[in-house]
Write a protein that holds these residues in place. Sequence first.
Motif, short mmCIF file in Angstrom:
data_model
loop_
_atom_site.label_atom_id
_atom_site.label_comp_id
_atom_site.label_asym_id
_atom_site.label_seq_id
_atom_site.Cartn_x
_atom_site.Cartn_y
_atom_site.Cartn_z
N ARG A 66 0.82 -1.32 -0.06
CA ARG A 66 -0.10 0.03 0.05
C ARG A 66 0.79 1.18 0.11
O ARG A 66 0.45 2.27 -0.60
N LYS A 67 1.99 1.24 0.85
CA LYS A 67 2.71 2.29 0.95
C LYS A 67 3.57 2.52 -0.47
O LYS A 67 3.55 3.76 -0.80
N SER A 68 3.90 1.68 -1.12
CA SER A 68 4.62 1.89 -2.45
C SER A 68 3.87 2.28 -3.32
O SER A 68 4.15 2.87 -4.37
N TYR A 69 2.46 1.59 -3.17
CA TYR A 69 1.55 2.12 -4.55
C TYR A 69 1.07 3.40 -4.41
O TYR A 69 0.73 4.16 -5.40
N SER A 70 1.19 3.94 -2.96
CA SER A 70 0.56 5.34 -2.95
C SER A 70 1.71 6.32 -3.49
O SER A 70 1.49 7.36 -3.68
N ARG A 71 2.79 5.80 -3.43
CA ARG A 71 4.22 6.69 -3.78
C ARG A 71 4.30 6.48 -5.40
O ARG A 71 5.06 6.92 -5.92
N ASP A 81 5.34 3.87 -6.99
CA ASP A 81 6.39 2.96 -7.38
C ASP A 81 6.05 1.68 -7.90
O ASP A 81 6.01 0.85 -6.95
N MET A 82 5.62 1.47 -9.17
CA MET A 82 5.03 0.29 -9.50
C MET A 82 5.85 -0.93 -9.55
O MET A 82 5.54 -1.98 -9.39
N GLU A 83 7.31 -0.66 -9.91
CA GLU A 83 8.04 -1.90 -10.00
C GLU A 83 8.32 -2.40 -8.34
O GLU A 83 8.16 -3.56 -8.27
N THR A 84 8.27 -1.41 -7.36
CA THR A 84 8.57 -1.92 -5.98
C THR A 84 7.13 -2.69 -5.80
O THR A 84 7.37 -3.77 -4.95
N LEU A 142 6.94 -6.12 -7.15
CA LEU A 142 8.13 -7.26 -6.51
C LEU A 142 7.48 -7.44 -4.95
O LEU A 142 7.61 -8.78 -4.70
N LEU A 143 7.03 -6.47 -4.45
CA LEU A 143 6.20 -6.66 -3.02
C LEU A 143 5.17 -7.82 -3.38
O LEU A 143 4.83 -8.79 -2.44
N ARG A 144 4.21 -7.42 -4.23
CA ARG A 144 2.88 -8.56 -4.40
C ARG A 144 3.75 -9.97 -4.67
O ARG A 144 3.15 -10.71 -4.31
N ASP A 145 4.77 -9.97 -5.45
CA ASP A 145 5.30 -11.26 -5.99
C ASP A 145 5.65 -11.87 -4.36
O ASP A 145 5.71 -13.19 -4.16
N LEU A 146 6.36 -11.16 -3.63
CA LEU A 146 7.04 -11.65 -2.12
C LEU A 146 5.74 -12.06 -1.45
O LEU A 146 5.94 -13.14 -0.53
N ILE A 178 12.94 0.07 -0.94
CA ILE A 178 12.86 -1.18 -0.18
C ILE A 178 13.57 -2.14 -0.83
O ILE A 178 13.41 -2.53 -2.24
N ASP A 179 14.62 -3.10 -0.26
CA ASP A 179 15.26 -3.91 -0.86
C ASP A 179 14.65 -5.19 -1.05
O ASP A 179 14.84 -6.31 -0.19
#
Length: 192
Positions: A34-39, A41-44, A47-51, A108-109
């Motif tokens: 949610r945090k990366s989506y609000s920014r 940052d579609m790539e992150t 990747l987070l969805r895959d994680l 985020i790594d």
Amino acid sequence: MTAVEDPSELRMRNRKIVQEQLEQAYNVVDGLIRKSYSRHDMETTSLLRDLRTNINNLLPEVRSSGLDTFHSRKGTLDAFYAAEDSFIASSESFYQAVTASIEVEKDIDVFKLQQLLTALQRNLRERIPVSDDVAKEFNIRTGIGVSEPVKETSPTIEAFGIRRKTAINAGTSSSGQSMGMSVGSSSSNVII
């Protein structure tokens, strides 16, 4: 490992700990998405969805003890403890890295998180089941189930100087008939 713990109890406790940490990590990753989506940052986010999907796929394997024999391998009690230590350590590393990612403002790594999750999955599959050999080794180390050797002859028989290598059947043979005469006290009849 300094203390010897019951392998079955240790295995169940570690499974429960890892399950709780994975469930909490799943919730944290959901928040990171949610945090990366609000920014924007579609790539992150991807990747987070895959994680998150990988965590979701690993959870049933952690929850179900029935899948343990699928990846089982034999080992000693020391190897069992080492595998359990690796399992817990990899879970804690993953959980700490995920929770530390909450405080990161940028970048985020996710690759590091994915590597830690892969290590956890590998350590889950490399656990050693509590086989009869592991349980026996545990019982020997702790002295559980170790008893005095069974005396094979009775005092009455020894008084007559008779020695037998097999246990004495007090009473009847396999056909149910008495074999010979009974000698001894009224409390125990021994057949010679």
